[in-house]
Design a protein around this motif. Structure first.
Motif, PDB file in Angstrom:
ATOM      1  N   PRO A 237      54.046  44.804  47.938  1.00  0.00           N
ATOM      2  CA  PRO A 237      53.096  45.722  48.491  1.00  0.00           C
ATOM      3  C   PRO A 237      51.604  46.036  47.147  1.00  0.00           C
ATOM      4  O   PRO A 237      52.633  45.294  45.981  1.00  0.00           O
ATOM      5  N   PRO A 238      50.740  46.430  47.101  1.00  0.00           N
ATOM      6  CA  PRO A 238      49.640  45.734  46.149  1.00  0.00           C
ATOM      7  C   PRO A 238      50.102  47.710  45.410  1.00  0.00           C
ATOM      8  O   PRO A 238      50.541  48.827  45.626  1.00  0.00           O
TER       9      PRO A 238
ATOM     10  N   GLY B  44      55.464  46.385  42.516  1.00  0.00           N
ATOM     11  CA  GLY B  44      54.568  45.522  43.536  1.00  0.00           C
ATOM     12  C   GLY B  44      56.180  44.709  43.903  1.00  0.00           C
ATOM     13  O   GLY B  44      56.728  44.678  44.818  1.00  0.00           O
ATOM     14  N   LYS B  45      56.441  43.759  42.873  1.00  0.00           N
ATOM     15  CA  LYS B  45      57.139  42.728  42.587  1.00  0.00           C
ATOM     16  C   LYS B  45      58.864  43.042  43.085  1.00  0.00           C
ATOM     17  O   LYS B  45      59.243  42.811  44.186  1.00  0.00           O
ATOM     18  N   SER B  46      59.270  43.939  42.576  1.00  0.00           N
ATOM     19  CA  SER B  46      60.007  44.968  42.819  1.00  0.00           C
ATOM     20  C   SER B  46      60.957  44.641  44.076  1.00  0.00           C
ATOM     21  O   SER B  46      61.338  45.123  44.860  1.00  0.00           O
ATOM     22  N   LEU B  47      59.412  46.104  44.340  1.00  0.00           N
ATOM     23  CA  LEU B  47      59.261  46.673  45.622  1.00  0.00           C
ATOM     24  C   LEU B  47      59.392  45.832  46.939  1.00  0.00           C
ATOM     25  O   LEU B  47      60.703  45.589  47.349  1.00  0.00           O
ATOM     26  N   GLY B  48      58.541  44.480  46.481  1.00  0.00           N
ATOM     27  CA  GLY B  48      58.701  42.996  47.810  1.00  0.00           C
ATOM     28  C   GLY B  48      60.210  42.877  48.100  1.00  0.00           C
ATOM     29  O   GLY B  48      60.455  42.736  49.057  1.00  0.00           O
ATOM     30  N   THR B  49      60.443  42.289  46.545  1.00  0.00           N
ATOM     31  CA  THR B  49      61.799  41.203  46.563  1.00  0.00           C
ATOM     32  C   THR B  49      63.216  43.116  47.353  1.00  0.00           C
ATOM     33  O   THR B  49      63.680  42.300  48.505  1.00  0.00           O
TER      34      THR B  49
END
Length: 154
Positions: A108-109, A122-127
């Motif tokens: 997510p942005p 966003g990278k942590s959430l996406g993973t």
């Protein structure tokens, strides 16, 4: 952080009129409840682990506990809906899980991340979301006889 108590106002969705359309009910139940609340549980726990202040970590853990209760209720309600409405609910749930996978499967942005303050990037959430979709949501959906396309969640 501002040294004063603040709290949420009324949520517009919480005071909106409730519809009786089974398809819309199952769709919201899956996307917001089964998937959204399950992800919220994991996100809250992850944020609590990364928070650098004990009070903040405890607050985030409390939120995660609430999210877990909401997710549990959503999954139980989905089971009831499937048992009660049969194929129509199954078809609606299948479509909703596919949509949720597409919505939550990407990073997510996030304009302002501060993981030590419980605001994941966003990278942590996406993973994290992809892991939860694959290892929690998919098996739960499949246990209810609903196919879950992991292609969007991997």
């Amino acid at each position: 952080f501002g040294n004063k108590k603040v709290g949420p106002d009324k949520l517009l969705a919480a005071v909106a009129p409730v519809g009786s359309d089974m398809n819309a009910f199952v769709h919201s139940l899956v996307v917001e409840g089964c998937v959204g609340e399950t992800l919220g549980t994991a996100e809250g726990r992850e944020a609590a682990q990364k928070a650098k202040w004990q009070d903040l970590a405890e607050a985030l853990s409390t939120i995660a506990d609430d999210e877990e209760r909401h997710a549990t209720l959503a999954w139980r309600t989905l089971k009831w809906a499937l048992d009660t409405f049969g194929k129509a609910a199954h078809d609606a749930a299948t479509r909703a899980f596919a949509e949720a996978s597409a919505i939550y499967g990407a990073d997510p942005p996030v304009p302002h991340a501060a993981e030590d303050l419980g605001m994941l990037s966003g990278k942590s959430l996406g993973t994290l979301r992809r892991q939860v979709l694959s290892h929690v949501v998919a098996p739960c959906a499949q246990a209810l006889g609903i196919p879950f396309d992991l292609a969007d969640a991997s």
